[in-house]
Design a protein around this motif. Structure first.
Motif, PDB file in Angstrom:
ATOM      1  N   MET A 165     -76.094 -59.415 -26.198  1.00 18.80           N
ATOM      2  CA  MET A 165     -76.883 -58.037 -26.181  1.00 18.80           C
ATOM      3  C   MET A 165     -75.822 -57.075 -26.826  1.00 18.80           C
ATOM      4  O   MET A 165     -74.575 -57.396 -27.203  1.00 18.80           O
ATOM      5  CB  MET A 165     -77.054 -57.653 -24.884  1.00 18.80           C
ATOM      6  N   LEU A 166     -76.078 -55.808 -27.044  1.00 20.98           N
ATOM      7  CA  LEU A 166     -75.192 -54.761 -27.890  1.00 20.98           C
ATOM      8  C   LEU A 166     -74.158 -54.547 -26.810  1.00 20.98           C
ATOM      9  O   LEU A 166     -74.178 -54.171 -25.702  1.00 20.98           O
ATOM     10  CB  LEU A 166     -76.112 -53.663 -28.155  1.00 20.98           C
ATOM     11  N   GLU A 167     -72.914 -54.482 -27.499  1.00 24.29           N
ATOM     12  CA  GLU A 167     -71.640 -54.195 -26.827  1.00 24.29           C
ATOM     13  C   GLU A 167     -71.758 -52.792 -26.585  1.00 24.29           C
ATOM     14  O   GLU A 167     -71.390 -52.067 -28.119  1.00 24.29           O
ATOM     15  CB  GLU A 167     -70.425 -54.911 -27.515  1.00 24.29           C
ATOM     16  N   PRO A 168     -71.457 -51.924 -25.746  1.00 22.93           N
ATOM     17  CA  PRO A 168     -71.488 -50.580 -25.691  1.00 22.93           C
ATOM     18  C   PRO A 168     -70.114 -50.043 -26.473  1.00 22.93           C
ATOM     19  O   PRO A 168     -68.862 -50.674 -26.225  1.00 22.93           O
ATOM     20  CB  PRO A 168     -71.379 -49.953 -24.503  1.00 22.93           C
ATOM     21  N   SER A 169     -70.231 -48.870 -26.999  1.00 19.34           N
ATOM     22  CA  SER A 169     -69.152 -48.162 -27.653  1.00 19.34           C
ATOM     23  C   SER A 169     -68.280 -47.530 -26.577  1.00 19.34           C
ATOM     24  O   SER A 169     -68.897 -47.381 -25.265  1.00 19.34           O
ATOM     25  CB  SER A 169     -69.590 -47.173 -28.568  1.00 19.34           C
ATOM     26  N   ARG A 170     -66.949 -47.374 -26.752  1.00 21.65           N
ATOM     27  CA  ARG A 170     -66.006 -46.790 -25.551  1.00 21.65           C
ATOM     28  C   ARG A 170     -66.412 -45.220 -25.475  1.00 21.65           C
ATOM     29  O   ARG A 170     -66.028 -44.804 -24.505  1.00 21.65           O
ATOM     30  CB  ARG A 170     -64.758 -46.890 -26.147  1.00 21.65           C
ATOM     31  N   THR A 171     -67.049 -44.708 -26.693  1.00 16.78           N
ATOM     32  CA  THR A 171     -67.308 -43.303 -26.592  1.00 16.78           C
ATOM     33  C   THR A 171     -68.657 -42.812 -26.242  1.00 16.78           C
ATOM     34  O   THR A 171     -69.552 -43.553 -26.960  1.00 16.78           O
ATOM     35  CB  THR A 171     -66.785 -42.679 -27.958  1.00 16.78           C
ATOM     36  N   TYR A 172     -68.931 -42.239 -25.123  1.00 15.72           N
ATOM     37  CA  TYR A 172     -70.336 -41.929 -24.849  1.00 15.72           C
ATOM     38  C   TYR A 172     -70.785 -40.917 -25.584  1.00 15.72           C
ATOM     39  O   TYR A 172     -69.925 -39.964 -25.753  1.00 15.72           O
ATOM     40  CB  TYR A 172     -70.408 -41.376 -23.188  1.00 15.72           C
ATOM     41  N   LYS A 173     -72.009 -41.077 -26.490  1.00 14.10           N
ATOM     42  CA  LYS A 173     -72.279 -40.287 -27.295  1.00 14.10           C
ATOM     43  C   LYS A 173     -73.798 -39.349 -26.975  1.00 14.10           C
ATOM     44  O   LYS A 173     -73.725 -38.234 -27.525  1.00 14.10           O
ATOM     45  CB  LYS A 173     -72.663 -40.955 -28.568  1.00 14.10           C
ATOM     46  N   ARG A 174     -74.625 -40.241 -26.207  1.00 10.42           N
ATOM     47  CA  ARG A 174     -75.909 -39.194 -25.833  1.00 10.42           C
ATOM     48  C   ARG A 174     -76.111 -39.390 -24.406  1.00 10.42           C
ATOM     49  O   ARG A 174     -75.795 -40.498 -23.679  1.00 10.42           O
ATOM     50  CB  ARG A 174     -76.831 -40.022 -26.598  1.00 10.42           C
ATOM     51  N   LEU A 184     -86.038 -47.908 -15.811  1.00 11.12           N
ATOM     52  CA  LEU A 184     -85.684 -47.293 -16.922  1.00 11.12           C
ATOM     53  C   LEU A 184     -84.279 -46.800 -16.247  1.00 11.12           C
ATOM     54  O   LEU A 184     -83.348 -46.621 -17.224  1.00 11.12           O
ATOM     55  CB  LEU A 184     -86.406 -46.091 -17.025  1.00 11.12           C
ATOM     56  N   PHE A 185     -83.975 -46.580 -14.942  1.00 14.06           N
ATOM     57  CA  PHE A 185     -82.900 -46.082 -14.560  1.00 14.06           C
ATOM     58  C   PHE A 185     -81.971 -46.808 -13.559  1.00 14.06           C
ATOM     59  O   PHE A 185     -80.592 -46.621 -13.522  1.00 14.06           O
ATOM     60  CB  PHE A 185     -83.140 -44.803 -13.785  1.00 14.06           C
ATOM     61  N   PRO A 191     -80.447 -53.328 -18.616  1.00 15.17           N
ATOM     62  CA  PRO A 191     -81.284 -53.975 -19.716  1.00 15.17           C
ATOM     63  C   PRO A 191     -81.013 -55.155 -19.931  1.00 15.17           C
ATOM     64  O   PRO A 191     -81.666 -55.887 -20.394  1.00 15.17           O
ATOM     65  CB  PRO A 191     -81.177 -52.606 -20.942  1.00 15.17           C
ATOM     66  N   ARG A 192     -79.683 -55.569 -19.688  1.00 14.16           N
ATOM     67  CA  ARG A 192     -79.213 -56.883 -20.407  1.00 14.16           C
ATOM     68  C   ARG A 192     -79.927 -57.941 -19.353  1.00 14.16           C
ATOM     69  O   ARG A 192     -79.798 -59.192 -19.527  1.00 14.16           O
ATOM     70  CB  ARG A 192     -77.891 -56.775 -20.198  1.00 14.16           C
ATOM     71  N   PHE A 252     -92.098 -49.985 -20.508  1.00  9.42           N
ATOM     72  CA  PHE A 252     -90.628 -49.246 -19.967  1.00  9.42           C
ATOM     73  C   PHE A 252     -89.893 -50.511 -20.185  1.00  9.42           C
ATOM     74  O   PHE A 252     -88.361 -49.993 -20.189  1.00  9.42           O
ATOM     75  CB  PHE A 252     -90.924 -48.824 -18.414  1.00  9.42           C
ATOM     76  N   ILE A 253     -89.820 -51.775 -20.253  1.00  5.50           N
ATOM     77  CA  ILE A 253     -88.784 -52.540 -20.398  1.00  5.50           C
ATOM     78  C   ILE A 253     -88.097 -52.330 -21.846  1.00  5.50           C
ATOM     79  O   ILE A 253     -86.956 -52.203 -22.174  1.00  5.50           O
ATOM     80  CB  ILE A 253     -89.152 -54.173 -20.500  1.00  5.50           C
ATOM     81  N   PHE A 254     -89.072 -52.013 -22.796  1.00  2.00           N
ATOM     82  CA  PHE A 254     -88.677 -51.818 -24.026  1.00  2.00           C
ATOM     83  C   PHE A 254     -88.173 -50.383 -24.230  1.00  2.00           C
ATOM     84  O   PHE A 254     -87.000 -50.136 -24.859  1.00  2.00           O
ATOM     85  CB  PHE A 254     -90.004 -51.750 -25.097  1.00  2.00           C
ATOM     86  N   ILE A 255     -88.642 -49.461 -23.516  1.00  2.00           N
ATOM     87  CA  ILE A 255     -88.149 -47.892 -23.472  1.00  2.00           C
ATOM     88  C   ILE A 255     -86.460 -47.994 -22.867  1.00  2.00           C
ATOM     89  O   ILE A 255     -85.645 -47.499 -23.502  1.00  2.00           O
ATOM     90  CB  ILE A 255     -88.971 -47.136 -22.769  1.00  2.00           C
ATOM     91  N   ALA A 256     -86.465 -48.929 -21.919  1.00  2.00           N
ATOM     92  CA  ALA A 256     -84.915 -49.282 -21.553  1.00  2.00           C
ATOM     93  C   ALA A 256     -84.199 -49.907 -22.506  1.00  2.00           C
ATOM     94  O   ALA A 256     -82.993 -49.571 -22.553  1.00  2.00           O
ATOM     95  CB  ALA A 256     -85.023 -49.980 -20.056  1.00  2.00           C
ATOM     96  N   LEU A 257     -84.596 -51.016 -22.963  1.00  2.00           N
ATOM     97  CA  LEU A 257     -83.499 -51.591 -24.137  1.00  2.00           C
ATOM     98  C   LEU A 257     -83.422 -50.774 -25.175  1.00  2.00           C
ATOM     99  O   LEU A 257     -82.253 -50.676 -25.651  1.00  2.00           O
ATOM    100  CB  LEU A 257     -84.694 -52.695 -24.508  1.00  2.00           C
ATOM    101  N   ASP A 258     -84.311 -49.928 -25.648  1.00  2.00           N
ATOM    102  CA  ASP A 258     -84.035 -48.664 -26.810  1.00  2.00           C
ATOM    103  C   ASP A 258     -83.198 -47.804 -26.391  1.00  2.00           C
ATOM    104  O   ASP A 258     -82.270 -47.275 -27.004  1.00  2.00           O
ATOM    105  CB  ASP A 258     -85.657 -48.167 -26.951  1.00  2.00           C
ATOM    106  N   ARG A 259     -83.298 -47.385 -24.978  1.00  2.00           N
ATOM    107  CA  ARG A 259     -82.257 -46.562 -24.442  1.00  2.00           C
ATOM    108  C   ARG A 259     -80.945 -46.840 -24.313  1.00  2.00           C
ATOM    109  O   ARG A 259     -79.875 -46.260 -24.832  1.00  2.00           O
ATOM    110  CB  ARG A 259     -82.700 -45.961 -23.067  1.00  2.00           C
TER     111      ARG A 259
END
Length: 509
Positions: A1-10, A72-73, A77-78, A496-503
């Motif tokens: 899965m995607l490794e999150p960046s250290r900087t929160y952007k959105r 979603l919350f 998602p992983r 909503f699984i897809f929306i959570a993955l996209d989020r």
């Protein structure tokens, strides 16, 4: 899965695709009010009455929104990629178990009954199959072109599909064919899509026209595909096309010739007995009148196959060998069509197909639902009769109007404009999912998104097609609109699984 960046952007507002969420909310609201319209009578209680289907659907909507919020919350998602295999196996076990423990419901064994609650595992299996497809196909070094990888995907799709068919839920099983759109996006050859379409065409042509017509179409398609692959379309138009046209017209021309020789010879009962004896005594004339165009076509195919084999061997052409295999597959399908139709399909399935294809008219039996549905939709006109003013709807002329035939309620009470709005919302929903999937940096999210879009599109195409008489009645709900907790929960979780993955991806750059 995607490794999150250290900087929160959105933040939450920017990360979630709220347009997709709003589209989902609009569809379930439209479904809710139309369910009420389909069960409403002049002295009926309010839309919130738990004793009628609109009140029960309101409970399903509230619980679905709760599920959406949890996914979603609260859920990481992983987790969905991690549990893809065990959840698939668990639901597959439920699909098998329900066959043995469920009650017969309109010829189907596909529902678990837990007190007042009925649960259909076939609805959930679309989610677990989508997750496992995404998890499998997103692995490093996976290639759909490899035989081993392709067979693994075929098994993931095919096993639950066959089990659902064993439950006598043909409609739910047919949805699995929609995954072919995702496979095409991920590299499946377009030739396989063509083969699938040809199989359907040959089946219909054999039933409605003749095996001769099907063989002519098959031979034409094979020769055209070979010409296209070898970039010889012009030569095909000059040489092959006239021959194929002549073969297509041969039965009519031969009948006309026989009629010219002896009027009424095409219908043996109309030929005078003395004339018939004269024909039998004249060997050449008897041969002419007794000749069958199918003989010529079989002879042509018998000559063509060895020629194709020699060419494939000399040129070492894999495509020509595949074309030969497709030709044999098509011939086998044409020969077995009558057996499949008369011995494999159930009586009600045969009746619905016969009515759909115009082989018979049964407005009081198999064609009743569709006929009443078309009357309801057609009577709505441009703007519809108005909410709760549809006569076909109010007086219950269309069976299953709150479930499989909910779209005819939309057509009668909201007219062409209402139908257009509903279809436009579905198109937007599918487009938005595909658009977000294409922007995804993770193959797991992209593949899963295409699985979701494929399922929704297949349901939409079959359900609306069946309400307007373009598809056989196979009992499949309209996503988010039809009454039913299992269907609403399943599509809510899936979306909503897809929306959570996209989020999760949109949170970071």
């Amino acid at each position: 899965m995607l490794e999150p960046s250290r900087t929160y952007k959105r933040g939450l507002k920017q990360a979630v695709d709220w347009k997709l969420v709003i589209c989902y909310l609009l569809l379930i609201f439209i479904g809710w009010i139309n369910i009420y319209a389909s069960v409403h009578y002049e002295n009926q209680a309010s839309i919130f009455d738990w004793g009628i289907r609109s009140g029960k659907q309101f409970i399903w909507i509230l619980t679905s929104l709760g599920l959406a919020a949890i996914i979603l919350f609260l859920v990481n998602p992983r987790l969905w990629e991690v549990i893809a295999t065990p959840s698939y196996l668990f639901v597959l076990g439920l699909l098998v178990l329900v066959i043995f423990v469920s009650k017969d419901t309109k010829g189907s064994h596909s529902w678990f009954e837990l007190g007042p609650i009925k649960f259909q595992p076939a609805e959930i299996s679309k989610i677990t199959t989508s997750l496992l497809l995404a998890a499998t196909m997103s692995k490093p070094h996976y290639k759909l072109s490899k035989a081993k990888d392709f067979l693994s995907i075929a098994a993931i799709i095919g096993i639950p599909m066959l089990v659902i068919i064993a439950e006598s839920e043909t409609g739910s099983a047919l949805v699995y064919a929609g995954f072919i759109f995702m496979l095409y996006r991920e590299g499946l050859s377009g030739w396989l899509l063509l083969i699938a379409g040809m199989c359907i065409l040959l089946f219909i042509t054999t039933l409605t026209i003749s095996p001769y017509g099907s063989l002519t179409i098959l031979l034409t398609a094979i020769s055209l595909c070979i010409a296209y692959e070898n970039d010889r379309i012009k030569q095909w138009l000059l040489r092959e096309a006239p021959l194929m046209l002549a073969l297509a017209l041969l039965p009519r021309l031969w009948t006309a010739l026989c009629e010219m020789i002896i009027p009424g010879s095409s219908i043996i009962g109309q030929v005078d007995p003395s004339v018939r004896e004269a024909i039998i005594g004249h060997s050449k004339l008897a041969f002419i009148l007794g000749f069958k165009p199918m003989w010529l076509l079989i002879l042509l195919i018998g000559i063509r196959i060895p020629m194709m084999m020699i060419k494939a061997w000399r040129e070492k052409s894999t495509f020509t060998w595949a074309s030969i295999g497709a030709l044999f597959l098509g011939i086998a399908l044409i020969v077995s069509t009558d057996f499949l139709f008369n011995n494999v399909l159930q009586d009600h399935q045969r009746s619905r197909i016969e009515v759909l294809l115009g082989m018979k008219e049964d407005l009081a039996g198999a064609g009743y639902n569709v006929n009443q549905s078309k009357i309801a939709i057609g009577s709505g006109g441009l703007m519809g009769k108005g909410f709760l003013h549809g006569t076909q709807t109010t007086y219950g002329f269309v069976p299953e109007q709150s479930t499989d035939f909910i779209f005819c309620t939309v057509g009668e009470e909201w007219g062409f404009v209402g139908c257009f709005v509903v279809i436009a919302l579905y198109v937007f929903l599918i487009w938005r999912i595909v658009s977000d999937a294409e922007k995804s940096r993770e193959s797991f999210t992209r593949i899963y998104g295409y699985c979701v879009a494929s399922c929704i599109f297949t349901h939409l195409f079959i359900n609306i097609g069946m309400t307007i008489g373009l598809m056989p009645v196979i009992g499949i709900p309209l996503p988010l609109l039809s009454y039913g907790g299992s269907s609403l929960w399943a599509f809510t979780v899936m979306i909503f699984i897809f929306i959570a993955l996209d989020r999760e991806e949109n949170k970071y750059f």
